[in-house]
Design a protein around this motif. Structure first.
Motif, PDB file in Angstrom:
ATOM      1  N   GLY A   1       0.839  -1.204   0.000  1.00 14.98           N
ATOM      2  CA  GLY A   1       0.000   0.000   0.000  1.00 14.98           C
ATOM      3  C   GLY A   1       0.866   1.242   0.000  1.00 14.98           C
ATOM      4  O   GLY A   1       1.685   1.425  -0.881  1.00 14.98           O
ATOM      5  N   ASN A   2       0.685   2.068   1.030  1.00 12.93           N
ATOM      6  CA  ASN A   2       1.512   3.280   1.150  1.00 12.93           C
ATOM      7  C   ASN A   2       2.468   3.174   2.348  1.00 12.93           C
ATOM      8  O   ASN A   2       2.897   4.181   2.892  1.00 12.93           O
ATOM      9  CB  ASN A   2       0.638   4.524   1.284  1.00 12.93           C
ATOM     10  CG  ASN A   2      -0.048   4.616   2.628  1.00 12.93           C
ATOM     11  OD1 ASN A   2      -0.309   3.610   3.291  1.00 12.93           O
ATOM     12  ND2 ASN A   2      -0.356   5.837   3.048  1.00 12.93           N
ATOM     13  N   GLU A   3       2.778   1.938   2.749  1.00 12.31           N
ATOM     14  CA  GLU A   3       3.598   1.722   3.943  1.00 12.31           C
ATOM     15  C   GLU A   3       4.879   0.949   3.617  1.00 12.31           C
ATOM     16  O   GLU A   3       4.875   0.029   2.805  1.00 12.31           O
ATOM     17  CB  GLU A   3       2.808   0.943   4.986  1.00 12.31           C
ATOM     18  CG  GLU A   3       3.587   0.724   6.275  1.00 12.31           C
ATOM     19  CD  GLU A   3       2.778   0.002   7.314  1.00 12.31           C
ATOM     20  OE1 GLU A   3       2.397   0.655   8.297  1.00 12.31           O
ATOM     21  OE2 GLU A   3       2.529  -1.205   7.140  1.00 12.31           O
ATOM     22  N   LEU A   4       5.956   1.346   4.304  1.00  5.06           N
ATOM     23  CA  LEU A   4       7.229   0.632   4.252  1.00  5.06           C
ATOM     24  C   LEU A   4       7.528   0.085   5.635  1.00  5.06           C
ATOM     25  O   LEU A   4       7.307   0.769   6.638  1.00  5.06           O
ATOM     26  CB  LEU A   4       8.368   1.570   3.845  1.00  5.06           C
ATOM     27  CG  LEU A   4       8.286   2.229   2.487  1.00  5.06           C
ATOM     28  CD1 LEU A   4       9.449   3.206   2.319  1.00  5.06           C
ATOM     29  CD2 LEU A   4       8.294   1.191   1.374  1.00  5.06           C
ATOM     30  N   ARG A   5       8.024  -1.142   5.673  1.00  6.35           N
ATOM     31  CA  ARG A   5       8.521  -1.737   6.914  1.00  6.35           C
ATOM     32  C   ARG A   5       9.922  -2.253   6.652  1.00  6.35           C
ATOM     33  O   ARG A   5      10.132  -3.029   5.717  1.00  6.35           O
ATOM     34  CB  ARG A   5       7.623  -2.875   7.382  1.00  6.35           C
ATOM     35  CG  ARG A   5       6.283  -2.384   7.917  1.00  6.35           C
ATOM     36  CD  ARG A   5       5.383  -3.512   8.269  1.00  6.35           C
ATOM     37  NE  ARG A   5       5.065  -4.175   6.993  1.00  6.35           N
ATOM     38  CZ  ARG A   5       4.547  -5.375   6.865  1.00  6.35           C
ATOM     39  NH1 ARG A   5       4.274  -6.095   7.912  1.00  6.35           N
ATOM     40  NH2 ARG A   5       4.284  -5.881   5.682  1.00  6.35           N
ATOM     41  N   LEU A   6      10.866  -1.815   7.463  1.00  8.95           N
ATOM     42  CA  LEU A   6      12.258  -2.217   7.336  1.00  8.95           C
ATOM     43  C   LEU A   6      12.635  -3.058   8.546  1.00  8.95           C
ATOM     44  O   LEU A   6      12.634  -2.561   9.676  1.00  8.95           O
ATOM     45  CB  LEU A   6      13.175  -0.993   7.243  1.00  8.95           C
ATOM     46  CG  LEU A   6      14.667  -1.282   7.137  1.00  8.95           C
ATOM     47  CD1 LEU A   6      14.998  -1.965   5.804  1.00  8.95           C
ATOM     48  CD2 LEU A   6      15.465   0.005   7.296  1.00  8.95           C
ATOM     49  N   PHE A   7      12.927  -4.325   8.308  1.00 13.44           N
ATOM     50  CA  PHE A   7      13.337  -5.249   9.367  1.00 13.44           C
ATOM     51  C   PHE A   7      14.855  -5.340   9.348  1.00 13.44           C
ATOM     52  O   PHE A   7      15.452  -5.572   8.294  1.00 13.44           O
ATOM     53  CB  PHE A   7      12.740  -6.640   9.128  1.00 13.44           C
ATOM     54  CG  PHE A   7      11.242  -6.668   9.173  1.00 13.44           C
ATOM     55  CD1 PHE A   7      10.584  -6.979  10.361  1.00 13.44           C
ATOM     56  CD2 PHE A   7      10.487  -6.386   8.046  1.00 13.44           C
ATOM     57  CE1 PHE A   7       9.191  -7.009  10.413  1.00 13.44           C
ATOM     58  CE2 PHE A   7       9.102  -6.415   8.083  1.00 13.44           C
ATOM     59  CZ  PHE A   7       8.459  -6.723   9.273  1.00 13.44           C
ATOM     60  N   LEU A   8      15.483  -5.181  10.518  1.00 12.58           N
ATOM     61  CA  LEU A   8      16.940  -5.259  10.605  1.00 12.58           C
ATOM     62  C   LEU A   8      17.357  -6.507  11.365  1.00 12.58           C
ATOM     63  O   LEU A   8      16.740  -6.877  12.371  1.00 12.58           O
ATOM     64  CB  LEU A   8      17.506  -4.019  11.290  1.00 12.58           C
ATOM     65  CG  LEU A   8      17.285  -2.692  10.557  1.00 12.58           C
ATOM     66  CD1 LEU A   8      17.891  -1.543  11.348  1.00 12.58           C
ATOM     67  CD2 LEU A   8      17.863  -2.736   9.154  1.00 12.58           C
ATOM     68  N   SER A   9      18.413  -7.152  10.877  1.00 11.86           N
ATOM     69  CA  SER A   9      18.977  -8.317  11.548  1.00 11.86           C
ATOM     70  C   SER A   9      20.493  -8.259  11.431  1.00 11.86           C
ATOM     71  O   SER A   9      21.040  -7.525  10.597  1.00 11.86           O
ATOM     72  CB  SER A   9      18.439  -9.608  10.931  1.00 11.86           C
ATOM     73  OG  SER A   9      18.753  -9.675   9.555  1.00 11.86           O
ATOM     74  N   ASP A  10      21.166  -9.041  12.277  1.00 15.18           N
ATOM     75  CA  ASP A  10      22.624  -9.090  12.197  1.00 15.18           C
ATOM     76  C   ASP A  10      23.026 -10.113  11.131  1.00 15.18           C
ATOM     77  O   ASP A  10      22.175 -10.702  10.463  1.00 15.18           O
ATOM     78  CB  ASP A  10      23.247  -9.371  13.561  1.00 15.18           C
ATOM     79  CG  ASP A  10      22.891 -10.725  14.134  1.00 15.18           C
ATOM     80  OD1 ASP A  10      22.407 -11.605  13.388  1.00 15.18           O
ATOM     81  OD2 ASP A  10      23.103 -10.915  15.345  1.00 15.18           O
ATOM     82  N   ASN A  11      24.327 -10.340  10.991  1.00 16.14           N
ATOM     83  CA  ASN A  11      24.804 -11.268   9.966  1.00 16.14           C
ATOM     84  C   ASN A  11      24.437 -12.718  10.243  1.00 16.14           C
ATOM     85  O   ASN A  11      24.529 -13.559   9.358  1.00 16.14           O
ATOM     86  CB  ASN A  11      26.312 -11.121   9.772  1.00 16.14           C
ATOM     87  CG  ASN A  11      26.635  -9.861   8.992  1.00 16.14           C
ATOM     88  OD1 ASN A  11      25.914  -9.482   8.081  1.00 16.14           O
ATOM     89  ND2 ASN A  11      27.705  -9.198   9.367  1.00 16.14           N
ATOM     90  N   ALA A  12      24.024 -13.036  11.472  1.00 11.77           N
ATOM     91  CA  ALA A  12      23.573 -14.391  11.815  1.00 11.77           C
ATOM     92  C   ALA A  12      22.044 -14.486  11.736  1.00 11.77           C
ATOM     93  O   ALA A  12      21.458 -15.432  12.240  1.00 11.77           O
ATOM     94  CB  ALA A  12      24.069 -14.776  13.204  1.00 11.77           C
ATOM     95  N   ASP A  13      21.403 -13.472  11.142  1.00  6.62           N
ATOM     96  CA  ASP A  13      19.944 -13.407  10.965  1.00  6.62           C
ATOM     97  C   ASP A  13      19.168 -13.308  12.277  1.00  6.62           C
ATOM     98  O   ASP A  13      17.994 -13.647  12.332  1.00  6.62           O
ATOM     99  CB  ASP A  13      19.435 -14.586  10.126  1.00  6.62           C
ATOM    100  CG  ASP A  13      19.975 -14.533   8.706  1.00  6.62           C
ATOM    101  OD1 ASP A  13      20.129 -13.410   8.189  1.00  6.62           O
ATOM    102  OD2 ASP A  13      20.254 -15.596   8.138  1.00  6.62           O
ATOM    103  N   ARG A  14      19.819 -12.806  13.322  1.00  2.27           N
ATOM    104  CA  ARG A  14      19.120 -12.549  14.592  1.00  2.27           C
ATOM    105  C   ARG A  14      18.582 -11.123  14.550  1.00  2.27           C
ATOM    106  O   ARG A  14      19.236 -10.227  14.023  1.00  2.27           O
ATOM    107  CB  ARG A  14      20.084 -12.700  15.767  1.00  2.27           C
ATOM    108  CG  ARG A  14      20.567 -14.134  15.987  1.00  2.27           C
ATOM    109  CD  ARG A  14      21.512 -14.182  17.165  1.00  2.27           C
ATOM    110  NE  ARG A  14      22.648 -13.309  16.920  1.00  2.27           N
ATOM    111  CZ  ARG A  14      23.925 -13.719  16.876  1.00  2.27           C
ATOM    112  NH1 ARG A  14      24.231 -14.975  17.106  1.00  2.27           N
ATOM    113  NH2 ARG A  14      24.892 -12.868  16.653  1.00  2.27           N
TER     114      ARG A  14
END
Length: 128
Positions: free
Chosen positions: A47-60
């Motif tokens: 839609g008109n929304e962005l979600r940015l998920f952050l993780s470390d290099n081990a995917d945590r």
């Protein structure tokens, strides 16, 4: 001879470009996953929304407490700037004047506490 090589290279360019798009890495939330800020960033556009998920290099999951962010969205022939703010343990969220669609481009800048700004380029709605 030179001209033949140029024509051959030009003929291969669309195939190479398509191949690069075809190998987009998807994250656990269904968004495009790239290296970002010393770890990974996964951008979901709906839609008109962005979600940015952050993780470390081990995917945590990586904390976004105290982080700031901004996204420049190019969609539908228009440009919109979206402020991204922490909205959970490892997610930043923002809404703007755009509609998510195939072909959209998003440039995200994120600053985590004590770090320099990091920038990533996304094509979140392109096919996998």
């Amino acid at each position: 001879m030179h001209r033949r090589r140029l024509l051959a290279a030009a003929a291969l360019l669309p195939a190479l470009t398509h191949g690069a798009r075809a190998h987009t890495t998807r994250g656990p939330n269904g968004g495009q996953l790239i290296d970002l800020a010393g770890g990974h960033g996964e951008l979901v556009a709906e839609g008109n929304e962005l979600r940015l998920f952050l993780s470390d290099n081990a995917d945590r999951p990586r904390s976004v407490e105290g982080a700031t962010g901004q996204a420049v969205v190019l969609a539908g022939g228009r440009q919109a700037t979206v402020t991204l703010a922490p909205a959970g343990a490892n997610v930043m969220r923002g809404q703007g004047d755009f509609t998510a669609a195939t072909g959209m481009r998003v440039v995200v800048t994120v600053t985590l506490p004590g770090q320099r700004p990091a920038q990533g380029r996304f094509t979140p709605r392109d096919s996998e």
